[in-house]
Design an enzyme around this catalytic site. Structure first.
Site, PDB file in Angstrom:
ATOM      1  N   HIS A 228      10.320  10.699  14.252  1.00 28.41           N
ATOM      2  CA  HIS A 228      10.883   9.359  14.469  1.00 28.41           C
ATOM      3  C   HIS A 228      11.646   8.916  13.216  1.00 28.41           C
ATOM      4  O   HIS A 228      11.049   8.425  12.250  1.00 28.41           O
ATOM      5  CB  HIS A 228       9.769   8.359  14.773  1.00 28.41           C
ATOM      6  CG  HIS A 228       9.158   8.542  16.124  1.00 28.41           C
ATOM      7  ND1 HIS A 228       9.690   7.981  17.265  1.00 28.41           N
ATOM      8  CD2 HIS A 228       8.070   9.246  16.526  1.00 28.41           C
ATOM      9  CE1 HIS A 228       8.955   8.323  18.314  1.00 28.41           C
ATOM     10  NE2 HIS A 228       7.971   9.089  17.896  1.00 28.41           N
TER      11      HIS A 228
ATOM     12  N   SER B  95      13.195 -26.895  22.179  1.00 30.59           N
ATOM     13  CA  SER B  95      11.815 -26.839  21.701  1.00 30.59           C
ATOM     14  C   SER B  95      11.711 -27.233  20.240  1.00 30.59           C
ATOM     15  O   SER B  95      10.620 -27.524  19.743  1.00 30.59           O
ATOM     16  CB  SER B  95      11.271 -25.414  21.870  1.00 30.59           C
ATOM     17  OG  SER B  95      11.956 -24.521  21.008  1.00 30.59           O
ATOM     18  N   GLY B  96      12.844 -27.221  19.546  1.00 29.09           N
ATOM     19  CA  GLY B  96      12.807 -27.435  18.104  1.00 29.09           C
ATOM     20  C   GLY B  96      12.779 -26.127  17.352  1.00 29.09           C
ATOM     21  O   GLY B  96      12.823 -26.108  16.123  1.00 29.09           O
ATOM     22  N   GLY B  97      12.718 -25.018  18.080  1.00 27.46           N
ATOM     23  CA  GLY B  97      12.744 -23.710  17.458  1.00 27.46           C
ATOM     24  C   GLY B  97      14.157 -23.225  17.222  1.00 27.46           C
ATOM     25  O   GLY B  97      15.133 -23.802  17.715  1.00 27.46           O
ATOM     26  N   VAL B  98      14.273 -22.125  16.496  1.00 27.39           N
ATOM     27  CA  VAL B  98      15.580 -21.579  16.140  1.00 27.39           C
ATOM     28  C   VAL B  98      16.353 -21.134  17.381  1.00 27.39           C
ATOM     29  O   VAL B  98      17.547 -21.408  17.524  1.00 27.39           O
ATOM     30  CB  VAL B  98      15.413 -20.396  15.160  1.00 27.39           C
ATOM     31  CG1 VAL B  98      16.751 -19.698  14.917  1.00 27.39           C
ATOM     32  CG2 VAL B  98      14.822 -20.866  13.846  1.00 27.39           C
ATOM     33  N   ASP B  99      15.668 -20.449  18.310  1.00 32.54           N
ATOM     34  CA  ASP B  99      16.357 -19.827  19.438  1.00 32.54           C
ATOM     35  C   ASP B  99      17.048 -20.862  20.336  1.00 32.54           C
ATOM     36  O   ASP B  99      18.242 -20.758  20.624  1.00 32.54           O
ATOM     37  CB  ASP B  99      15.373 -18.993  20.267  1.00 32.54           C
ATOM     38  CG  ASP B  99      14.629 -17.980  19.430  1.00 32.54           C
ATOM     39  OD1 ASP B  99      15.165 -17.579  18.379  1.00 32.54           O
ATOM     40  OD2 ASP B  99      13.502 -17.606  19.805  1.00 32.54           O
ATOM     41  N   SER B 100      16.280 -21.845  20.802  1.00 32.51           N
ATOM     42  CA  SER B 100      16.873 -22.835  21.707  1.00 32.51           C
ATOM     43  C   SER B 100      17.916 -23.685  20.990  1.00 32.51           C
ATOM     44  O   SER B 100      18.910 -24.098  21.588  1.00 32.51           O
ATOM     45  CB  SER B 100      15.784 -23.729  22.319  1.00 32.51           C
ATOM     46  OG  SER B 100      15.137 -24.501  21.325  1.00 32.51           O
ATOM     47  N   THR B 101      17.704 -23.931  19.695  1.00 34.70           N
ATOM     48  CA  THR B 101      18.659 -24.742  18.941  1.00 34.70           C
ATOM     49  C   THR B 101      19.990 -24.024  18.778  1.00 34.70           C
ATOM     50  O   THR B 101      21.066 -24.619  18.964  1.00 34.70           O
ATOM     51  CB  THR B 101      18.078 -25.101  17.558  1.00 34.70           C
ATOM     52  OG1 THR B 101      16.875 -25.849  17.729  1.00 34.70           O
ATOM     53  CG2 THR B 101      19.071 -25.925  16.751  1.00 34.70           C
TER      54      THR B 101
ATOM     55  N   CYS C 109      11.838  12.879  19.568  1.00 39.29           N
ATOM     56  CA  CYS C 109      10.471  13.181  19.984  1.00 39.29           C
ATOM     57  C   CYS C 109      10.436  13.635  21.445  1.00 39.29           C
ATOM     58  O   CYS C 109      10.920  14.713  21.774  1.00 39.29           O
ATOM     59  CB  CYS C 109       9.569  11.975  19.726  1.00 39.29           C
ATOM     60  SG  CYS C 109       7.808  12.358  19.741  1.00 39.29           S
ATOM     61  N   TYR C 110       9.915  12.817  22.356  1.00 37.81           N
ATOM     62  CA  TYR C 110       9.911  13.174  23.774  1.00 37.81           C
ATOM     63  C   TYR C 110      11.331  13.437  24.266  1.00 37.81           C
ATOM     64  O   TYR C 110      11.566  14.310  25.112  1.00 37.81           O
ATOM     65  CB  TYR C 110       9.271  12.047  24.583  1.00 37.81           C
ATOM     66  CG  TYR C 110       9.306  12.248  26.092  1.00 37.81           C
ATOM     67  CD1 TYR C 110       8.407  13.112  26.716  1.00 37.81           C
ATOM     68  CD2 TYR C 110      10.242  11.576  26.883  1.00 37.81           C
ATOM     69  CE1 TYR C 110       8.440  13.296  28.103  1.00 37.81           C
ATOM     70  CE2 TYR C 110      10.275  11.750  28.262  1.00 37.81           C
ATOM     71  CZ  TYR C 110       9.376  12.615  28.867  1.00 37.81           C
ATOM     72  OH  TYR C 110       9.404  12.801  30.227  1.00 37.81           O
TER      73      TYR C 110
ATOM     74  N   GLY D  71       8.311   8.825  23.702  1.00 35.77           N
ATOM     75  CA  GLY D  71       7.459   8.268  24.747  1.00 35.77           C
ATOM     76  C   GLY D  71       6.113   8.972  24.760  1.00 35.77           C
ATOM     77  O   GLY D  71       5.955  10.051  24.166  1.00 35.77           O
TER      78      GLY D  71
ATOM     79  N   LYS E 262      15.965 -11.723  16.670  1.00 35.90           N
ATOM     80  CA  LYS E 262      15.755 -12.976  15.935  1.00 35.90           C
ATOM     81  C   LYS E 262      16.629 -13.075  14.685  1.00 35.90           C
ATOM     82  O   LYS E 262      17.236 -14.119  14.428  1.00 35.90           O
ATOM     83  CB  LYS E 262      14.272 -13.112  15.562  1.00 35.90           C
ATOM     84  CG  LYS E 262      13.928 -14.317  14.710  1.00 35.90           C
ATOM     85  CD  LYS E 262      13.955 -15.616  15.494  1.00 35.90           C
ATOM     86  CE  LYS E 262      12.688 -15.758  16.316  1.00 35.90           C
ATOM     87  NZ  LYS E 262      12.596 -17.102  16.939  1.00 35.90           N
TER      88      LYS E 262
ATOM     89  N   GLU F   3      13.520   6.370  12.982  1.00 30.96           N
ATOM     90  CA  GLU F   3      13.707   4.912  12.988  1.00 30.96           C
ATOM     91  C   GLU F   3      12.613   4.146  12.272  1.00 30.96           C
ATOM     92  O   GLU F   3      12.788   2.956  11.961  1.00 30.96           O
ATOM     93  CB  GLU F   3      13.832   4.405  14.434  1.00 30.96           C
ATOM     94  CG  GLU F   3      12.552   4.468  15.261  1.00 30.96           C
ATOM     95  CD  GLU F   3      12.334   5.793  15.973  1.00 30.96           C
ATOM     96  OE1 GLU F   3      11.548   5.826  16.936  1.00 30.96           O
ATOM     97  OE2 GLU F   3      12.955   6.792  15.556  1.00 30.96           O
TER      98      GLU F   3
END
Length: 534
Positions: A180, A235-241, A91-92, A60, A389, A182
């Protein structure tokens, strides 16, 4: 998805405001370990209720010397020790452990930022897989440093400047890394995290996407009564589909979807998306053509945030009308609303600890988190809200969503409105942009590089330039091409096309799209820019 039902040991990340915190969550999940991120200042009850095996304290921007610096809840140390929970500070997070357990943190004589080399001093614990004297490059970002350690702690690695780089107290199961691990700038960071979680903590890698699907179907069936109906705006997007497909698998045709053509879609988007919904996914979808309704409201509007709000409001109006019509047909009100909210949406909507804010700074309005009307009576079903995603795409494959659809680049909720700078109703901007975008995307697919790019699109600029076409002077529009590589859209780098590709695409556009005589490329990363132009 109920975190307690996941068949894996939970690694819980306490977020203290580092821009890399979400990467910790992603990296751990890539090891088939379930991880969650919550605010670092969460009450102890929120932590204990999740029953984590490992807790990671993120980095942070704060200093432990500040009076308002964020910290974990009182009783956390005692709870972790009495329950055998492993704790890793990054780190922090390391500095917080040192200070709260009785050590000393001070401002470093030589502050360390960027790539630094560290050397292992003791081959034990978190560096048990290393030998004394082994060196590695890591990513540092700190001004304070541990000056003296709490009782029971020992230094296991230092930077080449002599600063403490890693500490541990094996008996109490507390560990710390000043760098870090990651980020990709720490090349051996994933190896360190893997060794720590599997060899030191004994975490089991039992988290699978099939388990997520089965668990979420149970959650949906327990939430939605046998006679309840659910609506979903696709919406036609991946998420809502993927969200709609999962809910449809759980409750069948009690799911009612609506797809809105707002006049801001890509080239032949409506036809292509509806074909996928009906032919491949067998989803019950109603298509609403609201082009005139949206464009009339957007006429004369140039501010991107105002565009978003207008579009969001119109969507809600159409959505409400759809729900009322459905109520007349069914004889009862729909009870639930499906949303494709993802975990990054949730994370980015949380306030950074120590800022004193109750919410994050608005970069752009997000329709899934905090964008719904307060008086809406529908209860939310958000089956993807703990997924990233790439995980949604994995789930989509299990649900047999067509691969070309899953690999589609993200498309913004407001559509082409945020890719036309200025008034979307002027200069035939939308038609020009659709043609340019289609040529650009198809060229990327023909070149075999579509899957190497996270998102690519064209932008209509509110400027004209002088050109020569057909031996005549032209005064036509300028379009920009943007393509980025990314993992989740939170950060991004611009994609480096071959010069011949750009030359060919620019020629196709100028020769095929009437009204364009100049093509430019956007080579800005995120940050400092966003991915969309707006």
């Amino acid at each position: 998805m109920d975190p307690k039902a996941v068949k894996s040991d939970l690694v819980l990340i306490l977020d203290f405001g580092s821009p890399y915190t979400h990467l910790i969550t992603r990296r751990i999940r890539s090891l088939s370990i379930f991880s969650l991120c919550i605010s670092g200042t969460s009450p102890l009850s929120s932590i204990t209720s999740l029953n984590p095996k490992v807790v990671i304290l993120s980095g942070g921007p704060h200093s432990v010397h500040s009076n308002d610096s964020p910290s974990f809840a009182d009783g956390f140390v005692e709870w972790a020790q009495s329950n055998g929970v492993f704790v890793l500070g990054i780190c922090y997070g390391l500095q917080l452990i040192v200070q709260r357990l009785g050590g000393e943190v001070r401002v470093g004589e030589k502050q360390e930022y960027g790539r630094m080399e560290i050397e292992v001093e003791k081959s034990c614990g978190i560096f048990g897989g290393k030998r004394v004297g082994d060196r590695q490059v890591v990513w540092m970002s700190h001004g304070d440093e541990a000056a003296s350690l709490p009782n029971g702690f020992e230094v296991v690695a230092r930077s080449h400047q002599g600063a403490v780089a890693a500490v541990e107290d094996q008996e109490r199961r507390f560990y710390g890394l000043q760098y870090h691990p990651e980020v990709t700038h720490s090349p051996e960071g994933m190896e360190t995290l893997r060794y720590f979680l599997f060899d030191v903590c004994g975490v089991n890698a039992g988290w699978k996407m099939e388990d997520v699907m089965d668990e979420e179907i149970k959650v949906i069936n327990n939430m939605v009564e046998a006679d309840d109906h659910v609506i979903c705006a696709l919406s036609g997007g991946v998420d809502s589909t993927v969200a709609a497909t999962l809910v449809h698998k759980a409750i069948g045709d009690r799911l009612h979807c609506v797809f809105v053509d707002n006049g801001l879609l890509r080239y032949k988007e409506r036809e292509r998306v509806m074909e996928t919904f009906e032919r491949d996914l067998h989803l019950p979808v109603t298509c609403v053509d609201a082009t005139n309704q949206f464009l009339s409201k957007l006429k004369g509007v140039v501010d991107p945030e105002m565009k978003r709000k207008i579009i969001g409001k119109e969507f809600i109006c159409i959505f409400d009308a759809f729900a009322q019509e459905l109520e007349r047909k069914l004889g009862k009100k729909p009870a639930f609303l499906v949303q494709g909210t993802l975990y990054p949406d949730v994370i980015e909507s949380c306030p950074p600890p120590g800022t004193g804010r109750t919410h994050s700074h608005t970069i752009k309005s997000h329709h899934n988190v905090g964008g719904l009307p307060k008086d809406m009576k529908l209860k939310l079903v958000e089956p993807l809200k703990l997924l990233f995603k790439d995980e949604v795409r994995q789930l989509g494959r299990i649900l047999r969503v067509p691969e070309p659809f899953l690999k589609r680049h993200p498309f913004p909720g407001p559509g082409l409105a945020v890719r036309v700078l200025g008034d979307v109703t002027e200069f035939n901007a939308l038609d020009i942009l659709r043609q340019v975008d289609e040529i650009f995307i198809q060229s990327i697919k023909d070149a075999g590089i579509y899957d190497s790019i996270w998102q690519a699109f064209a932008v209509f600029l509110p400027v004209k330039s002088v050109g020569v076409q057909g031996d005549q002077r032209t005064h036509s529009h300028v379009v920009a091409l943007r393509a980025v590589t990314s993992q989740d859209g939170m950060t991004a780098d611009w994609y480096e096309f071959e010069h011949k590709f750009l030359d060919d695409v620019a020629r196709k556009i100028c020769n095929s799209v009437r009204g364009v005589n100049r093509v430019v490329q956007d080579i800005t990363s995120k940050p400092p820019s966003t991915i969309e132009w707006e």
